[in-house]
Design an enzyme around this catalytic site. Structure first.
Site, PDB file in Angstrom:
ATOM      1  N   LYS A   1     -87.012  43.913  45.451  1.00 19.29           N
ATOM      2  CA  LYS A   1     -86.187  43.305  44.386  1.00 19.29           C
ATOM      3  C   LYS A   1     -85.696  41.922  44.835  1.00 19.29           C
ATOM      4  O   LYS A   1     -85.727  40.953  44.079  1.00 19.29           O
ATOM      5  CB  LYS A   1     -84.998  44.206  44.044  1.00 19.29           C
TER       6      LYS A   1
ATOM      7  N   TYR B   1     -87.651  49.102  49.138  1.00 24.70           N
ATOM      8  CA  TYR B   1     -87.454  48.956  47.692  1.00 24.70           C
ATOM      9  C   TYR B   1     -86.514  47.782  47.398  1.00 24.70           C
ATOM     10  O   TYR B   1     -86.812  46.898  46.596  1.00 24.70           O
ATOM     11  CB  TYR B   1     -86.873  50.254  47.096  1.00 24.70           C
TER      12      TYR B   1
ATOM     13  N   SER C   1     -81.595  44.652  40.701  1.00 25.61           N
ATOM     14  CA  SER C   1     -80.726  45.790  41.012  1.00 25.61           C
ATOM     15  C   SER C   1     -79.559  45.333  41.870  1.00 25.61           C
ATOM     16  O   SER C   1     -79.679  44.377  42.650  1.00 25.61           O
ATOM     17  CB  SER C   1     -81.543  46.817  41.796  1.00 25.61           C
TER      18      SER C   1
HETATM   19  N1  UFG Z   1     -75.073  61.449  45.457  1.00 23.62           N
HETATM   20  C1  UFG Z   1     -74.722  62.713  45.873  1.00 23.62           C
HETATM   21  N2  UFG Z   1     -75.641  63.713  45.721  1.00 23.62           N
HETATM   22  C2  UFG Z   1     -76.870  63.519  45.182  1.00 23.62           C
HETATM   23  C3  UFG Z   1     -77.225  62.207  44.748  1.00 23.62           C
HETATM   24  C4  UFG Z   1     -76.306  61.194  44.913  1.00 23.62           C
HETATM   25  O1  UFG Z   1     -73.616  62.944  46.356  1.00 23.62           O
HETATM   26  O2  UFG Z   1     -77.656  64.474  45.089  1.00 23.62           O
HETATM   27  C5  UFG Z   1     -74.082  60.359  45.574  1.00 23.62           C
HETATM   28  C6  UFG Z   1     -74.525  59.204  46.458  1.00 23.62           C
HETATM   29  O3  UFG Z   1     -74.195  59.464  47.805  1.00 23.62           O
HETATM   30  C7  UFG Z   1     -73.749  58.046  45.834  1.00 23.62           C
HETATM   31  C8  UFG Z   1     -73.706  58.394  44.356  1.00 23.62           C
HETATM   32  O4  UFG Z   1     -73.919  59.804  44.291  1.00 23.62           O
HETATM   33  O5  UFG Z   1     -72.440  58.012  46.323  1.00 23.62           O
HETATM   34  C9  UFG Z   1     -74.759  57.695  43.523  1.00 23.62           C
HETATM   35  O6  UFG Z   1     -76.031  57.928  44.105  1.00 23.62           O
HETATM   36  P1  UFG Z   1     -77.388  57.561  43.349  1.00 23.62           P
HETATM   37  O7  UFG Z   1     -78.500  58.002  44.231  1.00 23.62           O
HETATM   38  O8  UFG Z   1     -77.363  58.076  41.961  1.00 23.62           O
HETATM   39  O9  UFG Z   1     -77.338  55.977  43.231  1.00 23.62           O
HETATM   40  P2  UFG Z   1     -77.228  54.858  44.359  1.00 23.62           P
HETATM   41  O10 UFG Z   1     -75.980  54.092  44.097  1.00 23.62           O
HETATM   42  O11 UFG Z   1     -77.415  55.387  45.715  1.00 23.62           O
HETATM   43  O12 UFG Z   1     -78.523  54.007  44.053  1.00 23.62           O
HETATM   44  C10 UFG Z   1     -78.680  53.368  42.802  1.00 23.62           C
HETATM   45  C11 UFG Z   1     -80.156  53.285  42.453  1.00 23.62           C
HETATM   46  C12 UFG Z   1     -80.898  52.395  43.393  1.00 23.62           C
HETATM   47  C13 UFG Z   1     -80.217  51.085  43.488  1.00 23.62           C
HETATM   48  C14 UFG Z   1     -78.760  51.215  43.787  1.00 23.62           C
HETATM   49  C15 UFG Z   1     -78.137  49.859  43.627  1.00 23.62           C
HETATM   50  O13 UFG Z   1     -80.735  54.569  42.477  1.00 23.62           O
HETATM   51  O14 UFG Z   1     -82.182  52.196  42.902  1.00 23.62           O
HETATM   52  O15 UFG Z   1     -78.133  52.110  42.864  1.00 23.62           O
HETATM   53  O16 UFG Z   1     -76.810  49.854  43.711  1.00 23.62           O
HETATM   54  F1  UFG Z   1     -80.799  50.373  44.473  1.00 23.62           F
END
Ligand code: UFG
Length: 342
Positions: free
Chosen positions: A152, A148, A124
């Site tokens: 990885k 988590y 990841s």
């Molecule tokens: N976000 C919101 N509201 C929500 C969910 C997410 O505003 O309800 C925002 C987050 O703050 C972020 C973006 O949307 O800016 C993406 O968030 P995600 O949770 O979809 O994804 P992340 O980038 O935080 O995390 C993902 C995977 C992880 C991994 C990571 C690696 O879920 O498992 O990418 O870059 F580790």
């Protein structure tokens, strides 16, 4: 000879199985179904019109794992099985370390015992921790900010050590950015349990009326509109990346990391707008505080994968939103949906 896919019933796994079967590979799937449903595999069979065996096996169960290797000639393993919820990993660190790391150690041990030394590992972009700049290339410093992510990162290190000790191993470490979308049929897709923690499944569940409004975590980041920027990649592109990585591990030796991303970042507000356009549905949202641990901007430099795997993401944001929506609309309760409209 067959390809063993661990975690093959999951979101990335089911799409990877479709692409492997389409490319003519024989597959065997292992899954403990802790966060997935066998129905996804039934649908993979229906979509591809191909049959394959699948087993409910936990990687921690060495004896059952050995049985699978004893009963099938396996050429390579695509290792996707693992727990993946960042928040949950913070409250259940031992569970995460045991499941992800011990599970991988047992898998590698059994592979070694049966002389199978080709592996594609589901890593990841989380291994880049809080990257200092973008785009992120594979040679950036690695770190982790939660259990988590540490699993990885540790598994990547373990696999590198394995190659140092025995150069007949061949391993690809695939660093996924943010997979979204679904198979264009709308028959397989992401089926998170409980309230989704990732952006796209949250948006689609708001769109389908299961959740009231999206919470946008922060609008004061140094980005185009203040909301967080990520590299969203269509899960079918991601799945095809696995097929390319498999070809590589089966034709050369070594251990190599590859970013699987598009190289383009979209903000949360841009994603909402793109989804509203693709689905013709309004997404009510509210700006709230930043989510602890989130980075402002994260997107890939995917050029190494293009050069060395001959792979690049080709599906754009419209397709990603359209396919996420199609899956959610046809399967409002995921694989538990009883009546499915075509
Ligand atoms: N976000 C919101 N509201 C929500 C969910 C997410 O505003 O309800 C925002 C987050 O703050 C972020 C973006 O949307 O800016 C993406 O968030 P995600 O949770 O979809 O994804 P992340 O980038 O935080 O995390 C993902 C995977 C992880 C991994 C990571 C690696 O879920 O498992 O990418 O870059 F580790």
């Amino acid at each position: 000879m067959a390809i063993l896919v661990t975690g093959g019933a999951g979101y990335t796994g089911s799409h990877t199985c479709v692409e492997l079967l389409a490319a003519g590979y024989e597959i065997i799937v292992l899954d403990n179904f802790s966060n997935s449903k066998p129905e996804s595999l039934n649908r993979v069979k229906e979509l591809t019109e191909k049959d394959f065996p699948y087993y409910k096996v936990d990687l921690l169960d060495r004896r059952s794992l050995r049985d699978v290797f004893s009963n099938h000639p396996i050429e390579a393993v695509i290792h996707l099985a693992g727990l993946k919820a960042v928040g949950e990993s913070t409250s259940l660190p031992l569970h995460y370390y045991h499941n992800n790391i011990t599970g991988t150690l047992i898998l590698c041990d059994v592979m070694k015992e049966y002389g199978v030394k080709n592996m594609v590992f589901s890593s990841s972009a989380t291994v880049y921790g809080m990257p200092e700049r973008v785009p992120i290339s594979e040679d950036f410093p690695l770190s982790a900010t939660n259990p988590y992510g540490r699993t990885k990162l540790m598994i990547e290190e373990i696999l590198c050590d394995l190659f140092v000790a025995d150069s007949s191993w061949s391993i690809s470490l695939l660093r996924y950015f943010n997979p979204i979308g679904a198979h264009e049929s709308g028959r397989i897709g992401e089926d998170p349990s409980g309230i989704p923690s990732n952006l796209m499944p949250f948006i689609t569940q708001v769109a389908v009326g299961k959740l009231n409004e999206l919470l946008v975590f922060g609008n004061d980041y140094p980005t185009v509109d203040g909301s967080g920027v990520r590299d969203y990649i269509h899960v079918v592109d991601l799945a095809q990346g696995h097929v390319k990585a498999l070809e590589r591990v089966m034709s050369s030796k070594g251990v190599d990391a590859f970013n699987l991303g598009t190289g383009t970042g979209y903000s949360v507000l841009q994603m909402i707008a793109a989804f509203e356009k693709a689905a013709a549905v309004k997404i009510p949202y509210k700006i709230v505080a930043r989510r602890p641990g989130d980075v402002a901007i994260c997107y890939a430099d995917p050029s190494k994968a293009k050069k060395e795997l001959d792979w690049m993401a080709v599906r754009g944001i419209e397709e990603m939103c359209r396919d996420s929506w199609s899956w959610q609309k046809k399967n409002p309760d995921g694989y538990d949906t009883k009546v499915i409209s075509k």
